[in-house]
Design a protein around this motif. Structure first.
Motif, mmCIF file in Angstrom:
data_model
loop_
_atom_site.group_PDB
_atom_site.id
_atom_site.type_symbol
_atom_site.label_atom_id
_atom_site.label_comp_id
_atom_site.label_asym_id
_atom_site.label_seq_id
_atom_site.Cartn_x
_atom_site.Cartn_y
_atom_site.Cartn_z
ATOM 1 N N PHE A 119 0.804 -1.220 0.000
ATOM 2 C CA PHE A 119 0.000 0.000 0.000
ATOM 3 C C PHE A 119 0.840 1.274 0.000
ATOM 4 C CE2 PHE A 119 -3.013 -2.959 2.278
ATOM 5 C CZ PHE A 119 -3.820 -3.163 1.165
ATOM 6 N N ARG A 120 2.143 1.159 -0.042
ATOM 7 C CA ARG A 120 3.047 2.311 0.016
ATOM 8 C C ARG A 120 2.697 3.414 -0.984
ATOM 9 N NH1 ARG A 120 8.171 1.797 2.234
ATOM 10 N NH2 ARG A 120 9.012 3.891 2.471
ATOM 11 N N PRO A 121 2.348 3.084 -2.239
ATOM 12 C CA PRO A 121 2.053 4.158 -3.196
ATOM 13 C C PRO A 121 0.862 5.040 -2.804
ATOM 14 C CG PRO A 121 2.369 2.072 -4.341
ATOM 15 C CD PRO A 121 2.345 1.767 -2.879
ATOM 16 N N TRP A 122 -0.042 4.547 -1.957
ATOM 17 C CA TRP A 122 -1.245 5.312 -1.599
ATOM 18 C C TRP A 122 -1.118 6.024 -0.262
ATOM 19 C CZ3 TRP A 122 -2.021 0.196 -3.512
ATOM 20 C CH2 TRP A 122 -2.457 0.177 -4.830
ATOM 21 N N LEU A 123 0.017 5.874 0.412
ATOM 22 C CA LEU A 123 0.194 6.479 1.731
ATOM 23 C C LEU A 123 1.208 7.610 1.680
ATOM 24 C CD1 LEU A 123 0.310 3.168 3.781
ATOM 25 C CD2 LEU A 123 -1.580 4.786 3.659
ATOM 26 N N GLU A 125 4.426 9.462 2.136
ATOM 27 C CA GLU A 125 5.780 8.906 2.250
ATOM 28 C C GLU A 125 6.405 9.155 3.612
ATOM 29 O OE1 GLU A 125 8.797 6.598 1.376
ATOM 30 O OE2 GLU A 125 7.135 6.890 -0.020
ATOM 31 N N TYR A 131 2.989 4.473 10.466
ATOM 32 C CA TYR A 131 1.933 3.480 10.260
ATOM 33 C C TYR A 131 2.403 2.101 10.719
ATOM 34 C CZ TYR A 131 -1.206 6.445 7.510
ATOM 35 O OH TYR A 131 -2.071 7.410 7.100
#
Length: 164
Positions: A119-123, A125, A131
């Motif tokens: 899910f890194r791309p939607w959170l 940075e 998280y």
């Protein structure tokens, strides 16, 4: 009567003792989540007002509801008998081991997998590590209210539950 037959009879008695609410608790929780999301989207004002009801960064409605879940089990606890909880030392040892040796590391792995990778791309940075830390802390601190609720639903030993 064999031990297996006695166990099966106890399970059947428990099943019969459970009402509709208890039997379908997971469904009711899911429906409440969906209803809460829908109502929050349709009527955001009242829900924002509830969210602002805080004292020392603790939401008052949530705190009251958590106590409403805990109190029925606390009423069944014999605080004078708490000294006898030591006879359940194996259960306490398993709980401590799982809570402090298994869950934090398994959640760190799941945090790395899901938050750090999937899910890194939607959170944001800059908040990825926060998280992951949040997931680890949630794993190390099981929800006391739900421990009490599930223990009550399964006719668990109140003193042992409190010690957990």
């Amino acid at each position: 009567m064999s031990a297996a037959a006695q166990g099966e009879a106890a399970i059947q008695r428990r099943r019969e003792a459970m009402g509709t609410f208890e039997r379908y608790l997971t469904l009711w929780v899911a429906l409440c989540i969906v209803a809460g999301i829908a109502l929050g989207a349709v009527l955001p004002g009242p829900f924002q007002a509830l969210g602002r009801m805080e004292v020392a960064q603790v939401n008052i409605p949530v705190a009251l509801l958590i106590w409403a879940m805990i109190v029925p089990m606390l009423l069944r606890v014999d605080f004078g008998a708490m000294g006898q909880v030591a006879r359940h030392w194996r259960g306490i040892a398993v709980t401590l081991g799982v809570n402090w040796l298994v869950k934090p590391f398994s959640m760190a792995l799941l945090g790395w997998l899901f938050i750090g990778w999937l899910f890194r791309p939607w959170l944001p940075e800059g908040q990825i590590e926060s998280y992951i830390a949040g997931l680890i802390l949630l794993a190390a601190a099981p929800c006391t209210a739900m421990v009490f609720v599930w223990s009550r639903l399964t006719d668990g030993e109140p003193n042992f539950t409190l010690s957990q």
